[in-house]
Design a protein around this motif. Sequence first.
Motif, PDB file in Angstrom:
ATOM      1  N   SER A  25      -7.723 -80.777  34.353  1.00  0.00           N
ATOM      2  CA  SER A  25      -8.866 -80.714  33.446  1.00  0.00           C
ATOM      3  C   SER A  25     -10.103 -80.900  34.305  1.00  0.00           C
ATOM      4  O   SER A  25     -10.059 -81.605  35.317  1.00  0.00           O
ATOM      5  CB  SER A  25      -8.785 -81.796  32.368  1.00  0.00           C
ATOM      6  N   TYR A  60     -14.625 -79.576  34.931  1.00  0.00           N
ATOM      7  CA  TYR A  60     -16.009 -79.423  34.491  1.00  0.00           C
ATOM      8  C   TYR A  60     -16.645 -78.408  35.430  1.00  0.00           C
ATOM      9  O   TYR A  60     -16.331 -78.386  36.629  1.00  0.00           O
ATOM     10  CB  TYR A  60     -16.730 -80.776  34.594  1.00  0.00           C
ATOM     11  N   CYS A 101     -17.421 -76.490  31.543  1.00  0.00           N
ATOM     12  CA  CYS A 101     -17.055 -75.377  30.671  1.00  0.00           C
ATOM     13  C   CYS A 101     -17.583 -75.717  29.292  1.00  0.00           C
ATOM     14  O   CYS A 101     -18.031 -76.838  29.040  1.00  0.00           O
ATOM     15  CB  CYS A 101     -15.552 -75.133  30.645  1.00  0.00           C
ATOM     16  N   TYR A 143     -21.529 -79.669  25.341  1.00  0.00           N
ATOM     17  CA  TYR A 143     -20.345 -78.920  24.946  1.00  0.00           C
ATOM     18  C   TYR A 143     -20.439 -78.401  23.515  1.00  0.00           C
ATOM     19  O   TYR A 143     -19.452 -77.884  22.983  1.00  0.00           O
ATOM     20  CB  TYR A 143     -19.096 -79.800  25.056  1.00  0.00           C
ATOM     21  N   CYS A 153     -11.653 -79.504  29.064  1.00  0.00           N
ATOM     22  CA  CYS A 153     -11.838 -78.289  29.850  1.00  0.00           C
ATOM     23  C   CYS A 153     -10.595 -78.072  30.710  1.00  0.00           C
ATOM     24  O   CYS A 153     -10.309 -78.880  31.596  1.00  0.00           O
ATOM     25  CB  CYS A 153     -13.058 -78.409  30.760  1.00  0.00           C
ATOM     26  N   PRO A 189     -12.469 -72.715  35.512  1.00  0.00           N
ATOM     27  CA  PRO A 189     -12.140 -72.977  34.100  1.00  0.00           C
ATOM     28  C   PRO A 189     -11.290 -71.871  33.495  1.00  0.00           C
ATOM     29  O   PRO A 189     -11.491 -70.689  33.761  1.00  0.00           O
ATOM     30  CB  PRO A 189     -13.516 -73.050  33.431  1.00  0.00           C
ATOM     31  N   TYR A 205     -11.806 -74.013  27.012  1.00  0.00           N
ATOM     32  CA  TYR A 205     -12.198 -75.304  26.438  1.00  0.00           C
ATOM     33  C   TYR A 205     -11.472 -75.481  25.117  1.00  0.00           C
ATOM     34  O   TYR A 205     -11.518 -74.608  24.250  1.00  0.00           O
ATOM     35  CB  TYR A 205     -13.717 -75.333  26.214  1.00  0.00           C
TER      36      TYR A 205
END
Length: 434
Positions: free
Chosen positions: A308, A310, A312, A378, A395, A410, A413
């Motif tokens: 997971s 970042y 996104c 987000y 994400c 990514p 999400y």
Amino acid sequence: MPRTPGIHHLFPRLAACLLAGLCALPAWAADKQAAPHKSMHPRAATTDAPPSAKPAQPALLIGDINSYRLHPDLLGPYRKGWQMALDEINQQGGVLGRKLQVLSRDDDGTAEGAVAAAQKLADQAHIALFFGGLNSDVGLALSDYAKRNQSFYLSTFPMTSRLTWQQGNAYTYQLAPSGWMQMAALVPKAFGLRKRHWGVVYVDDTYGRTTVATFSDMITHFQSHTNIVSNQVIEPGKFDAGKTVHQLLQDKPDALFVLLSGPDLARFTHEGKAQGLLRNLPVVAPTVGEPEVLQALGADAQAGWLVSGYPCAPAGDQANMQRFEQSYQARYGTAPGSASALGYMALHAMAEGLRKAADADPHAVAAAFAGLKFDTPYGPVRFRSIDHQSTLGVCLAVTAEQNGRVVAQPTGYLDGSRLQPPDKAVHALRGKQQ
């Protein structure tokens, strides 16, 4: 394998409901939950008075507790995030006719230190509204403090589901996606690896035990003939990376689930690379896709991991994330990370809760947070009334080499409202602990 108290006997029914229709679940409607009892604290001003009507109101104080000295690389950007939010809020007139002011205290990374910091802020500045916490044991300690002292606590980094389920209370809310939500997002991807013999590596703390138990239950219940062939439990502060890697080589798993962070993760990846463990071995590793983590790993960061990460945002809704990143870049001259976004969201959530409560009293704020909606990088997020967990999503990403370094690419999400077990199971787990 350790199991989460109170959840194992519910697991097959609970997980089946979640995983069978994960992507089709609608957002849960806000639950009708009893509000905390009537205020025992002095009430604050509830309306914005014209500047000429009376002298300016004193600042509204909020306490921030975190492990800044121990984790400056992660928490420096986090502090910058909430400081940017603080300036935005105050430039727009503050809240309830008052400017916001944040008083920070360091917890030295311990539950005892966190409680002592909260008590000092309460004694010296009469603060009853808090946010922060890094690890789950600190978060649980601050949650218990809030319950005992009828203060309000917004947990930011801690991800143990005990904060919202078994040890949940009326005064605690959780911003980060819980370990359950992370597993609900990542395990379906792990199924796609089609591996039967897993090794798990994690720290023996609240978050590690509960999250690994959830992963193990999900992967073994829904993928036939799958088992955990290597269970590597790390005692906090006593990680022998060479010994752990050697044991994994002996046990010969064909995939790994790694739940490590900070120096432990760095030592594991370095030793795993040196001994050849990680060569062509599929790895699932929550949070490793965050830019702060990959930067700290440097040359030891591995490509091909399911993580997971970042940044996104929901498909077709990138505007909020773009505005946040541009504002942060203009202010600090550097790109934000996931910690920056978390700090930014935490203070905006506090401000929105105060506005909805129309009162700075912790009981009123706690009641107002039930079902509270607020905008984030987000997109819209709300706090569920049923268990006080936010619907901030996860994400998903895969690590890959790009321009000579490893980054997270990514893959989507997943909204947090779609990563929840059925309400009936949540009620059973949360029980009467309000």
